[in-house]
Each structure stands twice: as C-alpha cells, then as structure tokens.
Design a protein around this motif. Structure first.
Motif, mmCIF file in Angstrom:
data_model
loop_
_atom_site.group_PDB
_atom_site.id
_atom_site.type_symbol
_atom_site.label_atom_id
_atom_site.label_comp_id
_atom_site.label_asym_id
_atom_site.label_seq_id
_atom_site.Cartn_x
_atom_site.Cartn_y
_atom_site.Cartn_z
ATOM 1 N N LYS A 109 -8.677 25.066 7.292
ATOM 2 C CA LYS A 109 -8.035 25.258 6.301
ATOM 3 C C LYS A 109 -6.493 25.691 7.019
ATOM 4 O O LYS A 109 -6.476 26.572 7.760
ATOM 5 C CB LYS A 109 -8.402 26.352 5.389
ATOM 6 N N GLN A 110 -5.726 24.926 6.552
ATOM 7 C CA GLN A 110 -4.019 25.260 7.099
ATOM 8 C C GLN A 110 -3.257 25.172 5.927
ATOM 9 O O GLN A 110 -3.198 24.676 4.821
ATOM 10 C CB GLN A 110 -3.668 23.910 7.938
ATOM 11 N N ASP A 111 -2.317 26.336 6.251
ATOM 12 C CA ASP A 111 -1.390 26.755 5.251
ATOM 13 C C ASP A 111 -0.121 26.405 6.050
ATOM 14 O O ASP A 111 0.468 27.212 6.758
ATOM 15 C CB ASP A 111 -1.557 28.172 4.777
ATOM 16 N N LEU A 112 0.400 25.098 5.676
ATOM 17 C CA LEU A 112 1.558 24.958 6.392
ATOM 18 C C LEU A 112 2.827 25.407 5.906
ATOM 19 O O LEU A 112 3.160 25.541 4.816
ATOM 20 C CB LEU A 112 1.711 23.222 6.224
ATOM 21 N N LEU A 113 3.631 25.637 7.078
ATOM 22 C CA LEU A 113 5.041 26.263 6.818
ATOM 23 C C LEU A 113 5.959 25.167 6.218
ATOM 24 O O LEU A 113 5.717 23.970 6.254
ATOM 25 C CB LEU A 113 5.654 26.609 7.956
ATOM 26 N N GLY A 114 6.769 25.626 5.044
ATOM 27 C CA GLY A 114 7.520 24.771 4.291
ATOM 28 C C GLY A 114 6.653 23.904 3.225
ATOM 29 O O GLY A 114 7.338 22.993 2.590
ATOM 30 N N GLU A 115 5.586 23.989 3.143
ATOM 31 C CA GLU A 115 4.743 23.294 1.963
ATOM 32 C C GLU A 115 3.943 24.119 0.991
ATOM 33 O O GLU A 115 3.452 25.254 1.575
ATOM 34 C CB GLU A 115 3.659 22.378 2.555
#
Lengths: 448, 161
Positions: free
Chosen positions: A36-42
């Motif tokens: 699970k990735q919490d992308l910066l800017g999204e």
C-alpha cells in the motif's frame, strides 16, 4: 517461440529428464505481497497484491553419473494494479536459467548448453548458448563460451552473438592470473547511447589477477582494454594487507571510461549516461575482528570523482556482533556520512549553465538484528537517512527517509519454512508506504 | 570492425584454442568436489575453521581467500569469475540470480527481507535515494545494474537526444 510453446517444451524436457534421473531436487518459494503506497501529491492510495512463484530444479545423474540439468525461473500473478513495470505486462514470468551440464571427473572440466550465466571473461552475461572449461597441464586453464544474449528488453541494444574465451594460469600457491577476450557481434541498430551513429561492438581484452604472495597479502586486479576505441575501459585494483590475524587494511582504485565500458553492452543500461563522462574512485577499509568471532568492526572511506559532476566522499563504519549461545543472534549498527559537492539535477540541467546547483550530502544510519533459535527466527531492521538540502527537487521537501522492517519465521520441518515481513516506511516519494509479505519455502531432495 | 574481420578474428581465436589444447592436454588432476561434503553452519562461512592454512589446490589460493568476511562479500565477483566451481559446491546455481538476473522477479531486499544480517543494499525508499547515489557513486550501481533495464527506468533514463 511463444511462451506457451516454451513452457510445454520445458515441461516435456523436465519430465523426460526426471524419468532418467537418479537424483532430483527442487526448491519452491512462494512470495505473496500486500503493498500500500500513499503517494505524495495524490489523494488516492495504491494497493497491490503481487503473487510470485519461484522454482529451482536440479536433476543430477541424468542417465550418466556426471550429467545434470538445472532450471530456475519465476512467474507472477497480480491480484490488483501492476506492481512492476518490468515488461509492461500485468502477469509475467521469466526463465532465468535452463541448461544441461556435464562435469568431468578430472581437470575441473565441464560442458554446458542452454540458458546460463557466464562470468569469466570480464563480464556477467546471460546467454542462450554453450560454454566449457577445463584445467590444462602446466597449471593452465581454459574457458570458452558462445551464444546469443538472452534478453531483448525495451530499447535494448541487442547483439546477435556474444563470445568469450579466457586463458588462466595458476601460480604455485600464489593465486591465478588470466587473460580473456570478449567479443560481440554486429549491432542490429544504433546504440541507445548515441543515436547519431552505430556504436562499436565490444572488443575487450581483459587481464585479471588474484594473488596471495604471502598469507598477509591479497591482491586483486582487473584491467579491460577496448580494442576498437583504443582506450582502457576499466581498471579495478585492490590490495589487502593483514596486519594481524584479526586486523586488515584494504586500499582500492577504480576507473571507468563510460564510452568504452558501456560499448556494445548486450543488454541496455538503465542509466542515461553521458558517454563522455568517466569515474575514478579510490579509498580504503580497515577491518578488525577475527573471522567467525563475536565482534567485527569496519571503517571505510571512499572518494569518487566524476568528470562531469565533481567529487563526493563517503566515510563511516559498521559494527557487527554475533553470538551462538544460547541462541544464534547477530546484530549490528552502521553509520556513513556522504559529502557530495553541488550538482545539477539531471543531464538536461547539466547542459544548462543557468540551472541551479543542489547539494547531495546526507547522513545514513542503519541498525539491525537477526535471531535464529531452534525452529524460529526473527529479524528487525531500521534505515534512516537525513539529507542536508531540503529544497532538492527530488526530495519533495521531505529530507528524511525512514524504513522499519520486522520479520518472523518458523520451520515446522527441516525442508519447510514459513515467514512473514512487515515493512513501514516514510520517504520523499510516499508519505507512507506499507508492505507486508508472506513467504513459503519448500525444499525437496538435496536442494542447496 | 567489419563482419569479415570479425569472422576472421573468431576463427583465429578458435585456431588458437585448438593449438593451445594440442600443446597442453587436459590436466589429470581430480576435479573439485561438486558438492561440499558438509553443510556449513548458518552465518558467514569461515573456510579456515576446518581447512586452516591449506592451499585449495584447484585454485592455487589458500582457503582463507574464500572466507566470507566483509571484504569478500563486497567483492565476491572476483572469486566467482575465476573459481565458479568453488562457489557452486555450497551455493545453488540459482543463488546468483536472486540479485543478478536481468529480471529477478522480486527485488532482492524483499525476497530476502527476512535476512536482515545479509545487508541488502536497497533497503528503504531506494527510488528516491538512487537519484543521489547514482550521481555520487555510479560505479557501485553499474556492477549489478549496468546490464538491466525496464520500462520504468527508461521513463527517466531513456535514450539520449
């Protein structure tokens, strides 16, 4: 050959070889991930479920005592968004090696045919072809390979043929020296390094040496000369001196001219390198600690100079501890300071005299432990990086990288291992990243 | 080099090999054991704990040259290129592919995530860090990645214009 046909052929070969085999061993590793990735800017999270199956098969005494067959490959099924853009496919696989090997009882002789890695001619290559080696009289040894490079990646500068040969000489109780020749065939298209013209194929003459003139000295050297470009492609030298049975000091020197070093590579580079750049590195390492002892201390220093990007220094050390009673436990801590001179962001900026400079200096800290006790094992690992320049565009104003990992494993049987990992990280690319994995390893026969 | 010259060079190499073999027939010394007779204990292998200061005859080097200390691990390619058969007596041939295959399937630091003691180099968010380390010390990247590639890499590291 299509993937299905190749798989069918492999299955047939494997079944046929097994029928004649006196000794079959295999190792299976199943690796399932939750990512699970919490992308910066999204605003959205990306959740992935890749499932990868590895298979390693070795069949020995294949009709004959000395004939064997080895196969290693993997396949991946995605139960969510694509986790790897390796080949642009959602589900993927790879036949890494598949070869027949005949080894001789004398002269360390061997013949191999199929897909294999070759190591001994100044380059590590994966080919579909044949290879062989043997010791000769007068302490000489000879190895040869010829084949077609196995891969054809996107943008690959693929060659039609790759061949190499090496003549080595053992020096009485002192080590070995060798001279090798590596050649590849004409390139079918222009190089990705320079689109304006075809790039010369590799014509490398390599000299290698590993010498121990006395038990105190350990000398390694490798030099590659590009015959077409008429320049040294690579020089790699290291000297180690054992001051005491538990103390040694190592010095090294490395030089690579990118134009020759990358010439005619049969697989593409991942780096958009400036072929007119070059790198020179030198440094040293001090090690204290008896081999197999409870404590090992390493201090190291390395200076790198790139003609186009300037100088950087890396200095630091590592402490490792190991105890076998009452349980097998190892732990360590390491710290390095990297001092990088100001650099422009990328190749485009490099050619723009008005582009800003950024400092690349940072601190690296790592601590880890591994415990193995009867049927259980566990590990902890922590990585922390702190960058000096917060405004570097690649950092997204987040100058701190952190990753923590915990793993737990259980061996219910000697040939079966179950383990799981939990990883949490925070970094300039992802506000938060969570990675969980389950691993099942099964061995049958005498798998190593 | 043009194709005829390349073919000529290949023929010369082949001729040289045959001539060499005629002058120097195969050694009659027995081959190194294909499988090490004992399973080594977990941890960094210490060959000299059993073999002492002996010379490993088929390599001309002492057993100490193969002790898996920090220096050896960082530069194991040197041993693999000269004496592969020593490596394969203990390690499965596929072990190299965990890290060095063109397409390893799973990142080595994930596949071997349960072995923190093996100090895999790409722990943490390496996507960010590689931008720095690639500039600071590209030679350390090239050793493993100089001949690997994927579409994701090419999105940034594509062909030069």
């Amino acid at each position: 050959m299509s993937q299905a046909a190749r798989n069918a052929l492999l299955g047939t070969v494997l079944a046929a070889t097994s029928a004649f085999a006196a000794d079959v061993s295999f190792q299976s590793t199943t690796y399932a991930q939750y990512w699970k990735q919490d992308l910066l800017g999204e605003q959205r999270n990306v959740v992935m479920f890749p499932w990868t199956q590895f298979l390693d098969v070795n069949v020995t005494k294949l009709g004959q005592e000395n004939l064997s067959f080895s196969l290693y490959g993997w396949g991946r099924k995605e139960f969510g968004p694509r986790s790897s853009s390796l080949d642009g496919k959602k589900n993927s696989g790879e036949l890494v090696t598949a070869y027949l090997r005949y080894h001789f009882n004398k002269a360390n002789g061997e013949l191999m045919a199929g897909r294999m890695f070759v190591y001994d001619c100044g380059s590590v290559e994966q080919i579909d072809g044949v290879s062989g080696r043997a010791d000769l009289v007068h302490n000489l040894n000879l190895s040869l390979f010829v084949g077609k490079p196995s891969h054809n990646y996107l943008g690959a500068d693929k060659r039609t043929i790759l061949a190499g040969t090496r003549l080595g000489a053992k020096l009485d109780n002192m080590g070995e020296v060798g001279v090798s020749l590596l050649m590849d065939g004409p390139t079918p298209h222009v190089s990705m390094l320079d689109q304006t013209k075809p790039y010369p194929s590799r014509r490398l003459v390599n000299l290698d040496a590993h010498l121990m003139p006395t038990p105190l000295w350990d000398i390694n050297a490798r030099t590659s000369y590009h015959m077409t470009l008429r320049e040294l492609a690579e020089q790699d030298y290291a000297v180690r001196y054992r001051i005491h049975p538990s103390v040694s000091i190592t010095g090294f020197f490395l030089d690579r001219q990118f134009r020759s070093y990358f010439a005619g590579t049969s697989l593409p580079q991942i780096f958009k390198q400036d072929i007119y750049d070059a790198q020179t590195s030198w440094g040293g390492k001090l090690q204290w600690g008896k081999m197999g002892g409870p404590v090992e201390v390493v201090a190291d220093y390395k200076r790198s100079r790139r003609e186009r990007l300037g100088i950087s220094d890396r200095i630091g050390g590592e402490l490792r501890f190991a105890h076998s009673k009452p349980m097998n436990i190892r732990y360590g801590v390491g710290y390095h300071r990297i001092i990088g001179g100001p650099s422009r962001m990328n190749q485009v900026a490099l050619n723009n005299p008005n582009a800003p400079f950024y400092c690349l200096s940072h601190h690296e800290l790592r601590a880890w432990t591994f415990v193995d006790w009867e049927r259980m094992f566990a590990s902890l690992d922590g990585v922390y990086h702190l960058y000096d320049e917060r405004n570097h565009p690649a950092l997204n104003h987040t100058p701190v990288v952190f990753e923590g990992m915990a793993s737990l494993g259980w061996r219910p049987k000697s040939n079966l291992t179950l383990s799981g990992d939990l990883i949490y990280s925070s970094n300039p690319s992802y506000r938060r990243e969570f990675h969980g994995a389950l691993r099942v390893e099964y061995r049958f026969g005498g798998a190593q | 080099m043009k194709r005829p010259a390349f073919l000529f060079l290949q023929l010369m190499v082949l001729f040289g090999v045959l001539a060499l073999h005629t002058a120097c027939p195969f050694s009659s010394a027995p081959s190194f054991a294909p499988v090490h007779p004992m399973t080594c204990p977990i941890g960094r292998s210490d060959c000299t704990s059993c073999h002492g200061k002996e010379i490993l005859k088929s390599t001309g080097k002492s057993y100490a040259a193969f002790n898996h200390d920090s220096d050896f691990l960082a530069n194991h390619a040197r041993a693999a290129s000269q004496n592969t058969w020593v490596c394969t007596s203990c390690h499965a041939p596929s072990m190299c592919a965990d890290c060095h295959a063109g397409r390893p399937g799973v990142k080595p630091n994930h596949k071997l995530g349960h072995r923190s003691d093996r100090i895999m180099p790409h722990r943490g968010d390496y996507i960010t860090r590689h931008q720095f380390e690639g500039k600071l010390d590209p030679a350390s990247c090239f050793m493993c990645h100089g001949r690997g590639n994927d579409a994701k890499c090419l999105s940034c590291h594509g062909q030069r214009k």
